[in-house]
Structure formats: C-alpha cells, structure tokens
Write a protein that holds these residues in place. Structure first.
Motif, PDB file in Angstrom:
ATOM      1  N   TYR A  31       0.903  -1.178   0.017  1.00 30.28           N
ATOM      2  CA  TYR A  31       0.050  -0.016  -0.033  1.00 30.28           C
ATOM      3  C   TYR A  31       0.699   1.424   0.046  1.00 30.28           C
ATOM      4  O   TYR A  31       1.117   1.830   1.019  1.00 30.28           O
ATOM      5  CB  TYR A  31      -0.764  -0.032   1.146  1.00 30.28           C
ATOM      6  N   PHE A  51      -7.743  -1.311   5.838  1.00 29.38           N
ATOM      7  CA  PHE A  51      -9.170  -1.768   5.795  1.00 29.38           C
ATOM      8  C   PHE A  51      -9.951  -0.889   5.156  1.00 29.38           C
ATOM      9  O   PHE A  51     -10.791  -1.138   4.209  1.00 29.38           O
ATOM     10  CB  PHE A  51      -9.567  -2.651   7.055  1.00 29.38           C
ATOM     11  N   PHE A  52     -10.060   0.433   5.990  1.00 30.57           N
ATOM     12  CA  PHE A  52     -11.127   1.463   5.677  1.00 30.57           C
ATOM     13  C   PHE A  52     -10.539   1.787   4.347  1.00 30.57           C
ATOM     14  O   PHE A  52     -11.544   2.307   3.532  1.00 30.57           O
ATOM     15  CB  PHE A  52     -11.068   2.100   6.910  1.00 30.57           C
ATOM     16  N   GLU A  83      -9.314   0.463   1.816  1.00 31.23           N
ATOM     17  CA  GLU A  83      -9.629  -0.449   0.742  1.00 31.23           C
ATOM     18  C   GLU A  83     -11.303  -0.382   0.623  1.00 31.23           C
ATOM     19  O   GLU A  83     -11.788  -0.386  -0.474  1.00 31.23           O
ATOM     20  CB  GLU A  83      -9.245  -1.948   1.225  1.00 31.23           C
ATOM     21  N   CYS A  84     -12.197  -0.341   1.630  1.00 32.82           N
ATOM     22  CA  CYS A  84     -13.515  -0.132   1.536  1.00 32.82           C
ATOM     23  C   CYS A  84     -13.854   1.116   0.908  1.00 32.82           C
ATOM     24  O   CYS A  84     -14.686   1.018   0.106  1.00 32.82           O
ATOM     25  CB  CYS A  84     -13.935  -0.197   3.013  1.00 32.82           C
ATOM     26  N   ARG A  85     -13.140   2.260   1.093  1.00 32.31           N
ATOM     27  CA  ARG A  85     -13.361   3.325   0.502  1.00 32.31           C
ATOM     28  C   ARG A  85     -13.049   3.252  -0.822  1.00 32.31           C
ATOM     29  O   ARG A  85     -13.850   3.666  -1.841  1.00 32.31           O
ATOM     30  CB  ARG A  85     -12.534   4.592   1.034  1.00 32.31           C
ATOM     31  N   CYS A  97     -13.143   0.591  -2.685  1.00 35.84           N
ATOM     32  CA  CYS A  97     -14.196  -0.288  -3.577  1.00 35.84           C
ATOM     33  C   CYS A  97     -15.559   0.521  -3.653  1.00 35.84           C
ATOM     34  O   CYS A  97     -16.239   0.538  -4.595  1.00 35.84           O
ATOM     35  CB  CYS A  97     -14.574  -1.415  -2.451  1.00 35.84           C
ATOM     36  N   LEU A  98     -16.092   1.357  -2.664  1.00 36.48           N
ATOM     37  CA  LEU A  98     -17.260   2.085  -2.563  1.00 36.48           C
ATOM     38  C   LEU A  98     -16.947   3.320  -3.764  1.00 36.48           C
ATOM     39  O   LEU A  98     -18.058   3.482  -4.432  1.00 36.48           O
ATOM     40  CB  LEU A  98     -17.592   2.700  -1.305  1.00 36.48           C
ATOM     41  N   ARG A  99     -15.923   3.847  -3.932  1.00 36.84           N
ATOM     42  CA  ARG A  99     -15.839   4.783  -5.003  1.00 36.84           C
ATOM     43  C   ARG A  99     -15.880   4.198  -6.411  1.00 36.84           C
ATOM     44  O   ARG A  99     -16.530   4.552  -7.179  1.00 36.84           O
ATOM     45  CB  ARG A  99     -14.424   5.458  -4.727  1.00 36.84           C
ATOM     46  N   HIS A 100     -15.492   3.033  -6.359  1.00 35.44           N
ATOM     47  CA  HIS A 100     -15.400   2.085  -7.581  1.00 35.44           C
ATOM     48  C   HIS A 100     -16.842   1.958  -8.080  1.00 35.44           C
ATOM     49  O   HIS A 100     -17.209   1.994  -9.178  1.00 35.44           O
ATOM     50  CB  HIS A 100     -14.658   1.019  -7.637  1.00 35.44           C
TER      51      HIS A 100
END
Length: 111
Positions: free
Chosen positions: A2, A90-91, A93-95, A97-100
C-alpha cells in the motif's frame, strides 16, 4: 503493498503501455524502503510471535514507521500499535471499493 508512490508509478506506466515486467521492477525499486522500515519495526517487536509479526507487516506504512521511530518512549512495540494501521488500510480499501461502485454506476446510468 500500500504505497502511493508505487500506485502512481504503476498507473502512469500502465497508461503509457509499458511492459508489465518494467512496471513490477519500477514499483519494487520505489518501495525498497519498506524492507528497511520493516526490519527496524520488527526489531522493536521481538517478543511478538512470528505469525503475528507476519500479519502486522502488511500494516507498516510511512506513518507507522515515523511514529515508532520518533517517539523516544517507545522502546518495544506491541501488536496493538501496528494493528491500528491494519484498520486504517481496511477502511482505505473499503473506500476504494465504494468509490469504484459509485463511479461505475454513474458511468452506466448518468453519462
């Protein structure tokens, strides 16, 4: 890994149709510093089990390294110190995925 520098280099090189082996090599060279950072941090975690150290190694970021090396009070790191960076990743990566998902929806339904 990362790292912003590695991601920016890889995306730029992908856009220029660079050979994949060159992208991998460039990102590897850019991020050699993580080997040094990991070595320094893991020395401070000598009492932590090897499986836990391997897991926590994914959370070593520039920020975690800077905090662990500049604070004179921290002679030995605990897993809790590095666990916070795993939660951060983790957060992130969640951000991502949500943006995608949002951009894909906009591209398919609004444009």
């Amino acid at each position: 890994m990362y790292t912003g520098a590695g991601q920016m280099a890889a995306v730029t090189m992908l856009a220029q149709n660079t050979a994949y082996i060159m992208i991998v090599f460039t990102v590897f060279i850019l991020n050699l510093r993580h080997i040094i950072m990991s070595t320094c941090i893991m020395e401070k975690m000598e009492k932590t089990s090897l499986p836990m150290r391997l897991l926590l190694s994914f959370g070593i970021t520039d920020e975690v390294f800077a905090m662990s090396m500049t604070d004179k009070k921290i002679n030995k790191l605990t897993p809790a110190f590095c666990r916070s960076s795993l939660v951060f990743i983790f957060f992130m990566e969640c951000r991502f995925c949500l943006r995608h998902i949002i951009f894909k929806y906009i591209a398919e339904h609004c444009i």
